[in-house]
Scaffold this active site. Structure first.
Site, PDB file in Angstrom:
ATOM      1  N   LYS A 132       0.861  -1.192   0.000  1.00 53.77           N
ATOM      2  CA  LYS A 132       0.000   0.000   0.000  1.00 53.77           C
ATOM      3  C   LYS A 132       0.887   1.228   0.000  1.00 53.77           C
ATOM      4  CE  LYS A 132      -4.443   0.993   0.296  1.00 53.77           C
ATOM      5  NZ  LYS A 132      -5.619   0.174  -0.069  1.00 53.77           N
ATOM      6  N   ASP A 172      -7.095   4.350  -4.357  1.00 50.96           N
ATOM      7  CA  ASP A 172      -7.721   4.211  -3.040  1.00 50.96           C
ATOM      8  C   ASP A 172      -8.324   5.592  -2.742  1.00 50.96           C
ATOM      9  OD1 ASP A 172      -7.811   2.168  -0.617  1.00 50.96           O
ATOM     10  OD2 ASP A 172      -7.375   4.100   0.290  1.00 50.96           O
TER      11      ASP A 172
HETATM   12  P1  NDP Z   1     -13.001   7.872  -2.470  1.00 54.99           P
HETATM   13  O1  NDP Z   1     -11.904   8.847  -2.352  1.00 54.99           O
HETATM   14  O2  NDP Z   1     -13.669   7.664  -3.779  1.00 54.99           O
HETATM   15  O3  NDP Z   1     -14.153   8.227  -1.418  1.00 54.99           O
HETATM   16  C1  NDP Z   1     -13.881   8.281  -0.060  1.00 54.99           C
HETATM   17  C2  NDP Z   1     -15.159   8.623   0.677  1.00 54.99           C
HETATM   18  O4  NDP Z   1     -14.958   8.476   2.076  1.00 54.99           O
HETATM   19  C3  NDP Z   1     -15.592  10.071   0.457  1.00 54.99           C
HETATM   20  O5  NDP Z   1     -16.983  10.141   0.582  1.00 54.99           O
HETATM   21  C4  NDP Z   1     -14.908  10.769   1.629  1.00 54.99           C
HETATM   22  O6  NDP Z   1     -15.506  12.001   2.000  1.00 54.99           O
HETATM   23  C5  NDP Z   1     -15.072   9.746   2.723  1.00 54.99           C
HETATM   24  N1  NDP Z   1     -13.998   9.904   3.700  1.00 54.99           N
HETATM   25  C6  NDP Z   1     -12.662   9.884   3.479  1.00 54.99           C
HETATM   26  N2  NDP Z   1     -11.984  10.092   4.605  1.00 54.99           N
HETATM   27  C7  NDP Z   1     -12.935  10.269   5.551  1.00 54.99           C
HETATM   28  C8  NDP Z   1     -12.866  10.512   6.930  1.00 54.99           C
HETATM   29  N3  NDP Z   1     -11.693  10.648   7.567  1.00 54.99           N
HETATM   30  N4  NDP Z   1     -14.042  10.593   7.623  1.00 54.99           N
HETATM   31  C9  NDP Z   1     -15.245  10.475   6.976  1.00 54.99           C
HETATM   32  N5  NDP Z   1     -15.357  10.243   5.650  1.00 54.99           N
HETATM   33  C10 NDP Z   1     -14.219  10.137   4.983  1.00 54.99           C
HETATM   34  O7  NDP Z   1     -12.409   6.507  -1.907  1.00 54.99           O
HETATM   35  P2  NDP Z   1     -12.924   5.014  -2.129  1.00 54.99           P
HETATM   36  O8  NDP Z   1     -14.399   4.987  -2.238  1.00 54.99           O
HETATM   37  O9  NDP Z   1     -12.105   4.399  -3.188  1.00 54.99           O
HETATM   38  O10 NDP Z   1     -12.475   4.338  -0.745  1.00 54.99           O
HETATM   39  C11 NDP Z   1     -13.344   4.212   0.384  1.00 54.99           C
HETATM   40  C12 NDP Z   1     -12.877   3.075   1.271  1.00 54.99           C
HETATM   41  O11 NDP Z   1     -12.865   1.857   0.525  1.00 54.99           O
HETATM   42  C13 NDP Z   1     -11.451   3.208   1.827  1.00 54.99           C
HETATM   43  O12 NDP Z   1     -11.411   2.622   3.112  1.00 54.99           O
HETATM   44  C14 NDP Z   1     -10.621   2.378   0.865  1.00 54.99           C
HETATM   45  O13 NDP Z   1      -9.423   1.924   1.463  1.00 54.99           O
HETATM   46  C15 NDP Z   1     -11.587   1.243   0.612  1.00 54.99           C
HETATM   47  N6  NDP Z   1     -11.342   0.444  -0.582  1.00 54.99           N
HETATM   48  C16 NDP Z   1     -11.287   1.035  -1.822  1.00 54.99           C
HETATM   49  C17 NDP Z   1     -11.086   0.260  -2.944  1.00 54.99           C
HETATM   50  C18 NDP Z   1     -11.128   0.827  -4.315  1.00 54.99           C
HETATM   51  O14 NDP Z   1     -11.078   0.042  -5.264  1.00 54.99           O
HETATM   52  N7  NDP Z   1     -11.243   2.122  -4.505  1.00 54.99           N
HETATM   53  C19 NDP Z   1     -10.842  -1.199  -2.840  1.00 54.99           C
HETATM   54  C20 NDP Z   1     -11.016  -1.723  -1.506  1.00 54.99           C
HETATM   55  C21 NDP Z   1     -11.223  -0.906  -0.439  1.00 54.99           C
HETATM   56  P3  NDP Z   1     -14.811  13.408   1.623  1.00 54.99           P
HETATM   57  O15 NDP Z   1     -15.267  13.678   0.238  1.00 54.99           O
HETATM   58  O16 NDP Z   1     -15.332  14.357   2.644  1.00 54.99           O
HETATM   59  O17 NDP Z   1     -13.335  13.189   1.723  1.00 54.99           O
HETATM   60  O1  2IT Z   2      -7.878  -1.581  -0.596  1.00 55.18           O
HETATM   61  C1  2IT Z   2      -7.848  -2.046  -1.747  1.00 55.18           C
HETATM   62  O2  2IT Z   2      -8.011  -3.259  -1.961  1.00 55.18           O
HETATM   63  C2  2IT Z   2      -7.646  -1.126  -2.865  1.00 55.18           C
HETATM   64  N1  2IT Z   2      -7.553   0.068  -2.644  1.00 55.18           N
HETATM   65  C3  2IT Z   2      -7.505  -1.668  -4.249  1.00 55.18           C
HETATM   66  C4  2IT Z   2      -6.127  -2.208  -4.479  1.00 55.18           C
HETATM   67  C5  2IT Z   2      -5.814  -2.608  -5.902  1.00 55.18           C
HETATM   68  O3  2IT Z   2      -4.638  -2.919  -6.125  1.00 55.18           O
HETATM   69  O4  2IT Z   2      -6.687  -2.607  -6.774  1.00 55.18           O
END
Ligand code: NDP
Ligand code: 2IT
Length: 454
Positions: A132, A172
């Site tokens: 990561k 992420d």
């Molecule tokens: P995005 O950046 O697209 O969205 C993040 C969301 O979470 C936004 O709504 C943001 O709000 C909110 N957020 C971020 N930080 C905080 C905080 N400290 N407190 C409250 N809300 C918060 O990210 P993703 O949707 O890609 O990721 C969301 C989660 O999913 C993470 O935990 C990530 O690690 C996990 N994840 C993502 C994957 C992917 O493929 N993208 C794969 C697997 C897991 P704001 O706009 O206010 O920042």
């Molecule tokens: O937390 C996760 O699994 C991700 N942010 C996606 C990682 C990836 O390599 O697609």
């Protein structure tokens, strides 16, 4: 025996050692503790895993690279950020895992994410190790050119540490298609190589269909499997979702497609509650507003009458059948978990990584509701990343139907692994946390045993 030499056979000594060696890294210690609670039980009669100190070694990253990232903002001011890549474990494949740009990013946060990723990637059945990266850069309010300059500067150091067969980052929080495009462009410019060094790329330059949707859709497929396993389904159920980014909006989309009703979204400033249900048209508005314009979820209530905004609060007090935390780590604590259970929530599927605190995990486990930890439920994203790597290596692009079928198959496979290791004689209840931890651990551990002490 001293505490130091005892810590591979005794859980509390092990946790004390992890705390001692990682001062101030609370998120990392939390992630290791959650896994260790199950693994110590599983390995108690498996001497080799103790003797070769397998868990102790998985909980010590192969390496942590920390670097300075300088960039110039639109006013000509020089800005300095800190970047990292944590390469946790490559026993079963090249390091693989996202990049996060958020002001809350620290070494502890990235170490916990890389540790979790090692188990998650193992669960997918694909050959990927765990890593990561990220930076304490805040993309909010930055112009396109500022983000581009930051991404270029970040890759100017990162390129030395990554490669299609070494370490393959992806998106992420704060890193989506735009940022991946800028980073891939800079990698290609520096190395003069067009390889699958990043996933989540644009479709024009080696990206895979359904990568964008895969994490949110996968979290709902997993939820569906848990419900079907007890003779139930998503249709007619109400769902509370946190976050409003990539994972949250696609989880919502799949819930709606399966006949469920989505009630909430949130961001770092508060949450919205729409009693009429957030349908596809409303989800499309949120996607455009949050993902493309990086706006505030608060604006939703001006757009859709009958909805409410709750500033500074999280959505867990809204009565629901299903809960999907899809924002960030530790956004659901013990009290929130108690509230959800008291209000009749029957299933939780974590789209985010470690959104539930240890106290919350214990509440869900004790209540014996269907509870899928992130390392199982949100593995759909990295799975399609793995499929993007395969397509890049073979220089082909698979069709959407093939990829959809593969994603569903992988999520079913993860569910089956959790059932295999998380079930217990005499009860139908599945402990998905235990199942995911043990199934994820076993494959990595057995590869490490085969390699000897390296
Ligand atoms: P995005 O950046 O697209 O969205 C993040 C969301 O979470 C936004 O709504 C943001 O709000 C909110 N957020 C971020 N930080 C905080 C905080 N400290 N407190 C409250 N809300 C918060 O990210 P993703 O949707 O890609 O990721 C969301 C989660 O999913 C993470 O935990 C990530 O690690 C996990 N994840 C993502 C994957 C992917 O493929 N993208 C794969 C697997 C897991 P704001 O706009 O206010 O920042
Ligand atoms: O937390 C996760 O699994 C991700 N942010 C996606 C990682 C990836 O390599 O697609």
């Amino acid at each position: 025996m001293s505490v130091a030499t005892q810590d591979h056979v005794d859980l509390s000594a092990f946790i004390a050692g992890v705390k001692r060696r990682n001062p101030g890294q609370d998120e990392f210690v939390q992630a290791v503790q959650e896994v260790a609670e199950d693994i110590f039980d599983f390995i108690q009669d498996k001497e080799q895993y103790h003797e070769y100190q397998i868990l102790r070694r998985i909980a010590e990253p192969d390496r942590v690279v920390s670097f300075r990232v300088c960039w110039e903002d639109d006013n000509g001011a020089i800005r300095v950020q800190r970047g990292w890549r944590v390469q946790n474990n490559n026993s079963i494949g090249p390091y693989k895992g996202g990049i996060r740009f958020h002001p809350s990013v620290t070494e502890s946060v990235l170490k916990f994410l890389a540790f979790e990723q090692t188990f998650k990637n193992s669960l997918t059945g694909l050959p990927m190790g765990g890593g990561k990266g990220g930076a304490n850069f805040n993309p909010k309010g930055k112009s396109d050119h500022e983000v581009m300059r930051f991404c270029q500067s970040f890759m100017t150091e990162l390129y030395r540490h990554v490669g299609a067969d070494i370490d393959v980052p992806a998106g992420d929080i704060g890193v989506g298609a735009r940022e991946i495009g800028y980073m891939f462009g800079q990698y290609k410019r520096i190395t003069n190589q067009f390889t699958g060094v990043l996933t989540g790329k644009g479709l024009e330059f080696g990206g895979s269909l359904i990568r964008t949707e895969a994490t949110g859709y996968g979290a709902v497929y997993f939820l569906q499997s848990m419900l079907e396993n007890v003779g139930d389904g998503v249709v007619g159920k109400t769902a509370v979702i946190s976050g409003s980014g990539n994972v949250a909006t696609h989880a919502a989309e799949k819930i709606v497609q399966l006949g469920g009703k989505v009630l909430t979204f949130s961001d770092s400033d508060g949450f919205i509650y729409d009693p009429a249900g957030i349908d596809q048209a409303k989800i499309n508005w949120v996607k455009a507003h949050k993902t493309k314009r990086r706006g505030r979820i608060e604006e939703y209530v001006k757009e859709f009458t009958g909805s409410e905004y709750h500033a500074g609060q999280r959505p867990w007090g809204v009565k629901c059948d299903l809960a999907l935390p899809c924002a960030t780590q530790n956004e659901l604590d013990g009290k929130d978990a108690e509230t959800l259970v008291k209000n009749g929530c029957i299933a939780v599927s974590e789209g985010a990584n470690m959104p539930t605190t240890l106290a919350g995990v214990h509440v869900f486990k004790n209540a014996k509701i269907l509870y899928a930890p992130g390392k199982a439920a949100n593995a759909g994203g990295v799975s399609v990343s793995g499929l993007e790597m395969s397509q890049n290596s073979a220089r082909i692009s698979w069709k959407e139907e093939q990829l959809q079928a593969l994603l569903i198959d992988i999520m079913h496979g993860i569910h089956a692994s959790c059932v295999e290791y998380g079930g217990a004689a005499g009860t139908k209840h599945i402990d998905y946390v235990r199942g995911a931890n043990i199934a994820g651990f076993k494959k990595v551990a057995d590869a490490m045993l085969a390699y000897g002490v390296v």
